[in-house]
Design a protein around this motif. Structure first.
Motif, PDB file in Angstrom:
ATOM      1  N   ARG A 125      -4.792  20.352 -56.014  1.00  0.00           N
ATOM      2  CA  ARG A 125      -3.139  20.990 -57.347  1.00  0.00           C
ATOM      3  C   ARG A 125      -2.416  19.362 -57.151  1.00  0.00           C
ATOM      4  O   ARG A 125      -2.374  18.938 -56.081  1.00  0.00           O
ATOM      5  N   HIS A 126      -2.047  19.604 -59.003  1.00  0.00           N
ATOM      6  CA  HIS A 126      -1.628  18.406 -58.808  1.00  0.00           C
ATOM      7  C   HIS A 126      -0.345  19.203 -59.967  1.00  0.00           C
ATOM      8  O   HIS A 126      -0.805  18.736 -61.336  1.00  0.00           O
ATOM      9  N   GLY A 127       0.456  18.658 -59.726  1.00  0.00           N
ATOM     10  CA  GLY A 127       1.709  19.388 -60.322  1.00  0.00           C
ATOM     11  C   GLY A 127       1.332  21.097 -61.306  1.00  0.00           C
ATOM     12  O   GLY A 127       0.616  21.704 -60.507  1.00  0.00           O
ATOM     13  N   LYS A 128       1.054  21.141 -62.456  1.00  0.00           N
ATOM     14  CA  LYS A 128       0.396  22.245 -62.656  1.00  0.00           C
ATOM     15  C   LYS A 128      -1.224  22.176 -62.454  1.00  0.00           C
ATOM     16  O   LYS A 128      -1.393  23.377 -63.001  1.00  0.00           O
ATOM     17  N   ASP A 129      -1.909  21.249 -62.473  1.00  0.00           N
ATOM     18  CA  ASP A 129      -3.164  21.183 -62.876  1.00  0.00           C
ATOM     19  C   ASP A 129      -4.179  21.739 -61.488  1.00  0.00           C
ATOM     20  O   ASP A 129      -3.478  21.554 -60.287  1.00  0.00           O
ATOM     21  N   VAL A 130      -4.970  22.044 -61.626  1.00  0.00           N
ATOM     22  CA  VAL A 130      -5.873  23.090 -60.545  1.00  0.00           C
ATOM     23  C   VAL A 130      -6.685  22.956 -60.707  1.00  0.00           C
ATOM     24  O   VAL A 130      -7.314  23.185 -61.503  1.00  0.00           O
ATOM     25  N   VAL A 131      -8.019  22.220 -59.825  1.00  0.00           N
ATOM     26  CA  VAL A 131      -9.156  21.610 -60.021  1.00  0.00           C
ATOM     27  C   VAL A 131      -9.937  22.201 -58.725  1.00  0.00           C
ATOM     28  O   VAL A 131      -9.409  21.859 -58.001  1.00  0.00           O
ATOM     29  N   GLU A 132     -11.244  22.729 -58.933  1.00  0.00           N
ATOM     30  CA  GLU A 132     -12.064  23.352 -57.882  1.00  0.00           C
ATOM     31  C   GLU A 132     -12.525  22.280 -58.374  1.00  0.00           C
ATOM     32  O   GLU A 132     -14.069  21.834 -58.977  1.00  0.00           O
ATOM     33  N   VAL A 133     -13.118  21.876 -56.327  1.00  0.00           N
ATOM     34  CA  VAL A 133     -14.065  21.097 -56.017  1.00  0.00           C
ATOM     35  C   VAL A 133     -14.869  21.563 -55.378  1.00  0.00           C
ATOM     36  O   VAL A 133     -14.956  22.651 -54.853  1.00  0.00           O
ATOM     37  N   GLY A 134     -16.505  21.403 -55.623  1.00  0.00           N
ATOM     38  CA  GLY A 134     -17.349  22.305 -54.412  1.00  0.00           C
ATOM     39  C   GLY A 134     -17.642  23.246 -55.034  1.00  0.00           C
ATOM     40  O   GLY A 134     -17.998  24.032 -53.746  1.00  0.00           O
ATOM     41  N   ALA A 135     -18.075  24.090 -55.689  1.00  0.00           N
ATOM     42  CA  ALA A 135     -18.119  25.060 -56.013  1.00  0.00           C
ATOM     43  C   ALA A 135     -18.679  25.753 -56.295  1.00  0.00           C
ATOM     44  O   ALA A 135     -19.785  26.657 -55.820  1.00  0.00           O
ATOM     45  N   PHE A 136     -20.235  24.548 -55.931  1.00  0.00           N
ATOM     46  CA  PHE A 136     -21.605  25.255 -56.272  1.00  0.00           C
ATOM     47  C   PHE A 136     -21.808  25.432 -54.661  1.00  0.00           C
ATOM     48  O   PHE A 136     -23.035  25.676 -54.056  1.00  0.00           O
ATOM     49  N   LEU A 137     -21.310  24.737 -53.477  1.00  0.00           N
ATOM     50  CA  LEU A 137     -21.524  24.606 -51.984  1.00  0.00           C
ATOM     51  C   LEU A 137     -21.765  26.300 -51.425  1.00  0.00           C
ATOM     52  O   LEU A 137     -20.686  26.990 -51.605  1.00  0.00           O
ATOM     53  N   SER A 138     -22.532  26.067 -49.964  1.00  0.00           N
ATOM     54  CA  SER A 138     -22.441  27.116 -49.185  1.00  0.00           C
ATOM     55  C   SER A 138     -20.727  27.637 -49.247  1.00  0.00           C
ATOM     56  O   SER A 138     -20.463  26.032 -49.016  1.00  0.00           O
ATOM     57  N   LEU A 139     -20.968  28.678 -48.589  1.00  0.00           N
ATOM     58  CA  LEU A 139     -20.024  28.381 -47.508  1.00  0.00           C
ATOM     59  C   LEU A 139     -19.150  27.445 -46.253  1.00  0.00           C
ATOM     60  O   LEU A 139     -18.113  27.374 -46.623  1.00  0.00           O
ATOM     61  N   GLU A 140     -20.576  27.203 -45.483  1.00  0.00           N
ATOM     62  CA  GLU A 140     -20.644  26.177 -44.380  1.00  0.00           C
ATOM     63  C   GLU A 140     -20.368  25.139 -44.442  1.00  0.00           C
ATOM     64  O   GLU A 140     -19.501  24.464 -44.260  1.00  0.00           O
ATOM     65  N   ASP A 141     -20.373  24.735 -45.915  1.00  0.00           N
ATOM     66  CA  ASP A 141     -20.605  23.522 -46.145  1.00  0.00           C
ATOM     67  C   ASP A 141     -19.309  23.042 -47.490  1.00  0.00           C
ATOM     68  O   ASP A 141     -18.047  22.763 -46.587  1.00  0.00           O
ATOM     69  N   ARG A 142     -18.335  24.052 -48.041  1.00  0.00           N
ATOM     70  CA  ARG A 142     -17.351  24.356 -48.265  1.00  0.00           C
ATOM     71  C   ARG A 142     -16.180  23.663 -46.946  1.00  0.00           C
ATOM     72  O   ARG A 142     -15.483  23.358 -47.146  1.00  0.00           O
ATOM     73  N   SER A 143     -16.432  25.067 -45.990  1.00  0.00           N
ATOM     74  CA  SER A 143     -15.679  24.624 -44.612  1.00  0.00           C
ATOM     75  C   SER A 143     -15.856  23.439 -44.255  1.00  0.00           C
ATOM     76  O   SER A 143     -14.581  22.566 -44.050  1.00  0.00           O
ATOM     77  N   SER A 144     -16.083  22.865 -44.325  1.00  0.00           N
ATOM     78  CA  SER A 144     -17.194  21.530 -43.480  1.00  0.00           C
ATOM     79  C   SER A 144     -16.281  20.398 -44.435  1.00  0.00           C
ATOM     80  O   SER A 144     -15.211  19.445 -44.381  1.00  0.00           O
ATOM     81  N   PHE A 145     -16.928  20.687 -45.906  1.00  0.00           N
ATOM     82  CA  PHE A 145     -16.138  19.081 -46.897  1.00  0.00           C
ATOM     83  C   PHE A 145     -14.141  19.436 -47.270  1.00  0.00           C
ATOM     84  O   PHE A 145     -13.433  18.500 -46.386  1.00  0.00           O
ATOM     85  N   GLY A 146     -14.108  20.697 -47.291  1.00  0.00           N
ATOM     86  CA  GLY A 146     -12.526  21.185 -46.577  1.00  0.00           C
ATOM     87  C   GLY A 146     -11.903  20.515 -45.563  1.00  0.00           C
ATOM     88  O   GLY A 146     -10.435  20.160 -46.355  1.00  0.00           O
ATOM     89  N   ARG A 147     -12.003  20.575 -44.437  1.00  0.00           N
ATOM     90  CA  ARG A 147     -11.473  19.422 -43.669  1.00  0.00           C
ATOM     91  C   ARG A 147     -11.534  18.524 -43.650  1.00  0.00           C
ATOM     92  O   ARG A 147     -10.372  17.955 -43.446  1.00  0.00           O
ATOM     93  N   ALA A 148     -12.533  17.988 -43.749  1.00  0.00           N
ATOM     94  CA  ALA A 148     -12.748  16.357 -44.049  1.00  0.00           C
ATOM     95  C   ALA A 148     -12.107  15.778 -45.219  1.00  0.00           C
ATOM     96  O   ALA A 148     -11.522  14.825 -45.024  1.00  0.00           O
ATOM     97  N   LEU A 149     -11.890  16.162 -46.371  1.00  0.00           N
ATOM     98  CA  LEU A 149     -10.671  16.302 -47.654  1.00  0.00           C
ATOM     99  C   LEU A 149      -9.349  16.403 -46.844  1.00  0.00           C
ATOM    100  O   LEU A 149      -8.936  15.585 -47.449  1.00  0.00           O
ATOM    101  N   GLY A 150      -8.628  17.235 -46.124  1.00  0.00           N
ATOM    102  CA  GLY A 150      -7.806  17.299 -45.686  1.00  0.00           C
ATOM    103  C   GLY A 150      -8.025  16.345 -44.552  1.00  0.00           C
ATOM    104  O   GLY A 150      -6.129  15.684 -45.203  1.00  0.00           O
TER     105      GLY A 150
END
Length: 161
Positions: A125-150
């Motif tokens: 989220r940047h101001g009012k703009d919200v962009v989803e990243v990796g919507a096609f990833l599996s739940l496990e991949d989203r979790s690990s990607f989210g931690r690394a990106l954070g």
């Protein structure tokens, strides 16, 4: 006196969809294979060679199309985090590319979780703009990607101060 410049990002990831078969693809391939198996036996019941040959050709074509569709996806997302910017390059199924840039200090990472605490969505989220990243990833991949990106975003914020 040398000044050292670095162009090495703090974080870079290229996300691509899983190329394995979905459940629907499995059912489709199973059904088409069954048609290919049964079609020759129809010749014993009636003399319908052109019909059976056409059915077999369509079933074979269906199998080829299903398998080719899984392997030829152009969809991908490349995210790069530097100390002074976050860059998201998205490529859709048709090959069209979209580039978005954000300031690390102004972008927020939003993780949506289910009842089992599994990450179901990773968004920037940047101001009012919200962009989803990796919507096609599996739940496990989203979790690990989210931690690394954070982690990368926190490092970028501390380095840009």
């Amino acid at each position: 006196m040398h000044t050292k410049t670095t162009t090495t990002p703090l974080f870079a990831a290229e996300l691509t969809p899983h190329r394995g078969l979905t459940r629907g693809d499995g059912w489709m391939l199973g059904g088409l294979s069954l048609v290919l198996f049964i079609a020759p036996w129809l010749l014993l019941l009636a003399d319908a060679l052109p019909v059976v040959a056409g059915v077999m050709a369509l079933a074979g074509l269906g199998i080829i199309v299903t398998l080719a569709r899984r392997g030829n996806s152009r969809r991908r997302e490349h995210i790069t985090v530097w100390a002074d910017q976050v860059e998201l390059l998205s490529t859709d199924e048709r090959g069209l590319r979209t580039l978005k840039r954000f300031q690390p200090s102004g972008v927020r990472l939003l993780l949506t979780r289910d009842a089992d605490e599994k990450t179901t969505a990773v968004q920037l989220r940047h101001g009012k703009d919200v962009v989803e990243v990796g919507a096609f990833l599996s739940l496990e991949d989203r979790s690990s990607f989210g931690r690394a990106l954070g982690t990368a975003l926190r490092r970028a914020r501390t380095q840009s101060r």
